[in-house]
Design an enzyme around this catalytic site. Structure first.
Site, PDB file in Angstrom:
ATOM      1  N   TYR A 171       0.822  -1.211   0.000  1.00 23.90           N
ATOM      2  CA  TYR A 171       0.000   0.000   0.000  1.00 23.90           C
ATOM      3  C   TYR A 171       0.861   1.269   0.000  1.00 23.90           C
ATOM      4  CZ  TYR A 171      -4.045  -2.957   1.121  1.00 23.90           C
ATOM      5  OH  TYR A 171      -5.027  -3.902   1.100  1.00 23.90           O
TER       6      TYR A 171
ATOM      7  N   LYS B 171       3.192 -15.399   2.517  1.00 29.65           N
ATOM      8  CA  LYS B 171       3.103 -16.094   1.218  1.00 29.65           C
ATOM      9  C   LYS B 171       4.534 -16.375   0.788  1.00 29.65           C
ATOM     10  CE  LYS B 171       0.692 -17.508  -2.390  1.00 29.65           C
ATOM     11  NZ  LYS B 171      -0.140 -18.717  -2.341  1.00 29.65           N
TER      12      LYS B 171
ATOM     13  N   ASP C 289      -3.339 -18.045   1.549  1.00 32.03           N
ATOM     14  CA  ASP C 289      -4.483 -18.689   0.893  1.00 32.03           C
ATOM     15  C   ASP C 289      -5.084 -19.746   1.808  1.00 32.03           C
ATOM     16  OD1 ASP C 289      -1.981 -19.790   0.481  1.00 32.03           O
ATOM     17  OD2 ASP C 289      -2.391 -20.545  -1.519  1.00 32.03           O
TER      18      ASP C 289
ATOM     19  N   ASP D 237      -5.703  -6.768   5.697  1.00 29.11           N
ATOM     20  CA  ASP D 237      -6.884  -6.040   5.215  1.00 29.11           C
ATOM     21  C   ASP D 237      -7.950  -7.043   4.780  1.00 29.11           C
ATOM     22  OD1 ASP D 237      -8.532  -4.098   4.216  1.00 29.11           O
ATOM     23  OD2 ASP D 237      -7.194  -3.419   2.636  1.00 29.11           O
TER      24      ASP D 237
ATOM     25  N   ASP E 104     -11.521  -8.528   7.004  1.00 29.34           N
ATOM     26  CA  ASP E 104     -12.883  -8.369   6.476  1.00 29.34           C
ATOM     27  C   ASP E 104     -13.571  -9.733   6.399  1.00 29.34           C
ATOM     28  OD1 ASP E 104     -12.709  -5.617   6.103  1.00 29.34           O
ATOM     29  OD2 ASP E 104     -13.663  -5.708   4.138  1.00 29.34           O
TER      30      ASP E 104
END
Ligand code: NAD
Length: 353
Positions: free
Chosen positions: A138, A188, A220, A244, A248
């Site tokens: 980001y 990852k 994942d 993030d 959610d």
């Protein structure tokens, strides 16, 4: 206790108003809050042309804590990127150096049937997701969209320094020490070098916390495990983008994104407190938004910045009580319950306080 109140856009002002009422109600206990409003996001662009005006920066810097609603709206999506509301959010996080984002995901047993998952999968759920907030893709440079070989290519940079990983890892291990001593680091590392470094540094830091059981999970798999068996987790620590998305996803375990508070802290416990949801333009101005995530964010503010544990628990108990009494905004409504609007939900909490 000086609080900068940044209501923002969409449902932001509606939900923040209820949290402010709750904080004001606590002044009868002798607590003194100095709450000052300021603009951030779309409303700031409309009024000043800037997403994070200087007056807001000054107030946020001077205040002990920031209470934020949400920013954003489709009317701003065509503006140049630096004028989009979300940039204001990224800027204030960076400006105040709020690198540690704490997102508790706990199920109120009263809402077990409001989740899309089976009650037996989620009853007793109590996870803390710790998301690094000021690094990663980001903020990484270079970034952009450019022409290459007669077509446009978009690119961003995923980047973490080891000092950034170290400081969030310490926060996560210490949080795990205060809970069930289990920490899962999500990365990852099988395809991304940046998260290989994340993985390695977390292992180095683990040596300082022998009482905490450390595990690792690929992002994942973590997304899948959160739905399959979320109760296996105690504390999860991960980078900005993975955090993030996973938080959610995790919010739906609790019934609604309107239930989840968050705290973003710097190294001096100065904090920005906000619900994890966005500005929800689809329901803005209708007095139907769930204010509980914002009210619970105010409780986190009392706990983490002001060290007022008893007052924080009092707010959290009031939220539990209104749910036990059957009050529900439409996002968590089920037949047989009392459907209320945003302000009425605030009234019910005040009654219980
Ligand atoms: P959103 O979180 O605003 O809404 C997603 C869905 O959840 C919508 O259906 C909405 O009605 C519902 N919802 C959200 N909060 C609710 C609440 N308190 N009570 C009841 N229902 C609620 O996400 P989105 O629709 O993807 O984004 C809308 C805008 O918000 C965009 O401009 C986005 O950039 C922005 N956004 C801001 C933040 C923030 O300020 N921290 C976070 C996420 C998105």
């Amino acid at each position: 206790m000086k609080i900068a109140v940044l209501a923002g856009d969409g449902i932001g002002p509606e939900v923040v108003a209820q949290a402010v009422r709750v904080l004001e109600a606590l002044t009868s206990d002798g607590m003194k809050f100095e709450m000052e409003p300021a603009l951030l996001g779309g409303c700031a662009v409309d009024a000043t042309g800037k997403v994070f005006p200087e007056a807001t920066r000054k107030l946020a810097t001077e205040a002990d804590a920031v209470l934020l609603g949400a920013v954003g709206g489709s009317q701003y999506d065509s503006l140049p990127r630096e004028q989009r509301p979300e940039q204001g959010l990224l800027a204030i996080r960076k400006d105040l150096n709020l690198f540690a984002n704490l997102r508790p995901v706990a199920l109120y047993s009263e809402l077990a049937n409001a989740s899309t998952l089976k009650p037996e999968v989620i009853l007793g759920l109590d996870i803390l997701i710790i998301r690094e907030l000021t690094g990663d893709i980001y903020f990484g440079e270079p970034r952009g969209i450019k022409w290459h070989d007669d077509q446009r290519v978009g690119f961003n940079t995923m980047i973490y320094s080891e000092s950034e990983i170290r400081r969030i890892a310490h926060i996560a291990f210490q949080a795990a020490q205060k809970r069930n001593q289990k920490l899962c680091s999500v990365d990852k590392m099988n395809v991304l070098e940046c998260t290989q470094l994340w993985h390695d540094v977390v292992i180095e830091i683990a040596k300082e916390y022998p009482d905490v059981e450390l595990s690792h999970m690929l992002v994942d798999n973590a997304a899948m495990q959160l739905i399959r068996n979320p109760k296996q987790f105690d504390v999860i620590v991960t980078g900005n983008m993975f955090g993030d998305i996973l938080s959610d996803e995790a919010s739906m375990l609790t019934g609604s994104i309107g239930m989840l508070p968050s705290a973003s802290l710097n190294d001096k416990s100065k904090g920005l407190y906000e619900p994890i949801h966005g500005s929800a333009p689809d329901i803005a101005g209708k007095d139907v938004a769930n204010p509980l995530a914002t009210v619970l964010s105010a409780a986190m503010m009392l706990r983490y910045t002001f060290n007022q544990e008893a007052a924080a628990v009092r707010i959290e108990s009031s939220v539990k009580k209104v749910l036990t009494e059957g009050y529900r905004t439409s996002d968590i409504y089920q037949p047989g319950m009392k459907e209320v609007g945003t302000r009425e939900m605030g009234d019910a909490i005040l009654m219980n306080l």
